[in-house]
Scaffold this motif. Structure first.
Motif, PDB file in Angstrom:
ATOM      1  N   ASP A 224      49.713  39.129  50.009  1.00  0.00           N
ATOM      2  CA  ASP A 224      50.030  37.918  49.250  1.00  0.00           C
ATOM      3  C   ASP A 224      50.395  38.340  47.837  1.00  0.00           C
ATOM      4  OD1 ASP A 224      49.152  35.535  51.033  1.00  0.00           O
ATOM      5  OD2 ASP A 224      47.517  36.974  51.206  1.00  0.00           O
ATOM      6  N   LEU A 226      50.742  37.632  43.720  1.00  0.00           N
ATOM      7  CA  LEU A 226      49.957  36.913  42.706  1.00  0.00           C
ATOM      8  C   LEU A 226      50.803  36.796  41.438  1.00  0.00           C
ATOM      9  CD1 LEU A 226      46.331  37.885  41.626  1.00  0.00           C
ATOM     10  CD2 LEU A 226      48.151  37.701  39.951  1.00  0.00           C
ATOM     11  N   VAL A 273      42.819  43.725  45.298  1.00  0.00           N
ATOM     12  CA  VAL A 273      43.806  43.071  44.438  1.00  0.00           C
ATOM     13  C   VAL A 273      44.215  44.087  43.375  1.00  0.00           C
ATOM     14  CG1 VAL A 273      41.997  41.949  43.061  1.00  0.00           C
ATOM     15  CG2 VAL A 273      44.326  41.110  42.918  1.00  0.00           C
ATOM     16  N   LEU A 309      41.510  34.724  48.002  1.00  0.00           N
ATOM     17  CA  LEU A 309      42.457  33.824  47.324  1.00  0.00           C
ATOM     18  C   LEU A 309      41.700  32.760  46.522  1.00  0.00           C
ATOM     19  CD1 LEU A 309      45.316  33.237  49.960  1.00  0.00           C
ATOM     20  CD2 LEU A 309      45.182  34.957  48.157  1.00  0.00           C
ATOM     21  N   GLU A 313      41.768  32.492  42.340  1.00  0.00           N
ATOM     22  CA  GLU A 313      42.193  31.245  41.682  1.00  0.00           C
ATOM     23  C   GLU A 313      41.088  30.724  40.756  1.00  0.00           C
ATOM     24  OE1 GLU A 313      44.066  28.502  44.336  1.00  0.00           O
ATOM     25  OE2 GLU A 313      44.036  26.884  42.854  1.00  0.00           O
ATOM     26  N   LEU A 332      49.999  31.904  44.303  1.00  0.00           N
ATOM     27  CA  LEU A 332      49.587  32.956  45.241  1.00  0.00           C
ATOM     28  C   LEU A 332      50.518  32.816  46.443  1.00  0.00           C
ATOM     29  CD1 LEU A 332      45.704  32.526  44.924  1.00  0.00           C
ATOM     30  CD2 LEU A 332      47.197  34.068  43.644  1.00  0.00           C
TER      31      LEU A 332
END
Ligand SMILES: [Zn+2]
Ligand SMILES: [Zn+2]
Length: 443
Positions: A224, A226, A273, A309, A313, A332
């Motif tokens: 994903d 960001l 991440v 996720l 956030e 995202l």
């Protein structure tokens, strides 16, 4: 002549119950030798194709010349070829009687980077990408995949009295942007053409040539994107009390977001991440209005992904709240899902590949990188995705002992040794496809 493959499987099946190992291996070894002889004869052409594609790489969705080269090769082999599927993709179909449809996929695209291998066939090409000029290089080795793909097609056509069904060879654009597989599916890959009963793809990496590795189940990661924009209030660097400092927010976020990984995620599960870019400000004495952070999020499992996720956030919002700033813009973006290998397809292929490659065929841990082959799997093509090495085994051994890994994918120095790498790719892929024809034919 289909007998050879059938007897091969019969022997492999028998050998599980009876001590007939030597007999089973002899059959596979024979088939492997037939394939290797065919590849050896074809190799000069494959070598020329590989070096031409390597020297003239094209970036995602620009692969017009590369696609045309592959299309011409497949037409010459008697495939029915459709170009321009999903912008620059190629679909090549070869019908050989009643039977299953087996898909083999290669990627077409190269990377926006400079090759520094110094090889005689190194790329010096440039292109325009996202509005700026960049070098282009096949530093992910998709050129090896293309040569192996053509070689496999040639070999399977040569062995056509040993299998029945349809070959569906697809060349996919823009794998590096994880966009090409989706583009081909949206352009009718599985409605304008047959829906495959099984699919195969391979990827090279910085291991030893002659070796093949695979995974049962998850083989690569979910990805994903960001993108977060922190809104501050700009002003003088020496009068911070009347500003809201977005650089401070970005810095705090980059550090705090790692606690989502270390404190919220189950430590036994994979997830990461990485913040790869921060954009903010112009000069040391100006507090800017905003700061942008850009990153990538990877995971294997949907529930781990969802947890990460949510945590990412929440951290971004909390950092802004701490600074009494407006809520940040948070995007995202869903990339592509993990490739999950099909147990039945792998189960059939692994018996043959194990018999053919012996201890050079191994189970490897899942890759933390991502791969949009998952789009085909999730569209309902049970598949096996496997890996091959590219370097001299002795070099790999020395590198392991000294703890200095050889240049891998996306390194400007990534330099596969073409002949043994492509020969292994063709041999393994041909055997995998034959195993799928044999398995499906019996059902
Ligand atoms: Zn890559
Ligand atoms: Zn790649």
């Amino acid at each position: 002549m289909k007998k050879i493959v059938t007897s091969l499987f019969a022997s492999v099946a028998l050998c599980a119950a009876l001590p007939l190992q030597a007999h089973a291996e002899l059959d596979v070894v024979k088939l492997k030798a037939t394939i290797q002889t065919s590849v050896e004869i074809d190799y000069p052409k494959l070598d020329a194709l590989y070096k031409d594609i390597h020297a003239h790489p094209e970036i995602a969705f620009q692969e017009v010349k590369t696609a045309a080269k592959l299309a011409a090769e497949m037409r010459a082999l008697g495939f029915e070829v459709t170009e321009g599927v999903g912008k620059t993709g190629v679909v090549a179909i070869y019908r050989n009687g009643d039977g299953p449809t087996i898909m083999v996929r290669t990627e077409l695209d190269a990377l926006p980077m400079e090759e520094k291998t110094g090889l005689p066939y190194a790329s010096h090409d440039k292109t325009t990408w996202n509005g700026r000029e960049t070098f282009v290089a096949h530093s992910c080795g998709h050129d090896i995949h293309m040569a192996s793909w053509v070689g496999t097609a040639k070999t399977l056509v040569g062995l056509k009295d040993q299998w029945q069904g349809t070959l569906m060879f697809i060349a996919q654009p823009a794998e590096e942007e994880v966009a090409g597989a989706r583009a081909m599916i949206a352009d009718g890959l599985f409605t304008r053409f047959p829906k495959p009963d099984a699919g195969f793809a391979l990827h090279d990496g910085n291991g030893a040539y002659g070796y093949v590795s695979y995974r049962v189940g998850v083989g690569s990661s979910n990805v994903d994107g960001l993108f977060i924009r922190f809104h501050g209030r700009g002003g003088h660097g020496a009068i911070p009390q009347v500003t809201i400092d977005p650089v401070m927010m970005a810095a705090r976020f980059v550090v705090d977001v790692q606690s989502v990984i270390s404190r919220e995620k189950d430590p036994t599960e994979f997830g990461l991440v990485t913040i790869g870019a921060i954009h903010a400000g112009t000069a040391g004495n100006i507090i800017p209005d905003e700061a942008i952070v850009v990153g990538t999020i990877r995971s294997f499992k949907p529930q781990v992904r969802a947890k990460m996720l949510a945590g990412i956030e929440r951290t971004a919002k909390a950092v802004a709240a701490m600074a009494d700033a407006p809520a940040p813009d948070i995007r995202l973006d869903e990339g592509t899902k993990a490739v999950v290998n099909d147990a039945a397809v792998v189960g059939t292929a692994e018996k043959v590949l194990k018999a053919a490659f012996g201890d050079k065929f191994n189970v490897a841990p899942a890759n933390t990188t991502s791969e949009d082959y998952s789009e085909f799997v999730n569209a309902g093509v049970p598949s096996m995705f496997f890996n091959i090495g590219v370097y001299d085994p002795e070099r790999v051994d020395t590198a392991r002992k000294t703890g200095t890994p050889l240049p891998g994918n996306h390194s400007p120095l990534f330099a596969p040794v073409p002949k043994p790498t492509i020969e292994t790719g063709v041999t393994a892929m041909t055997l995998a496809v034959l195993s799928a024809f044999d398995q499906r034919a019996g059902h």
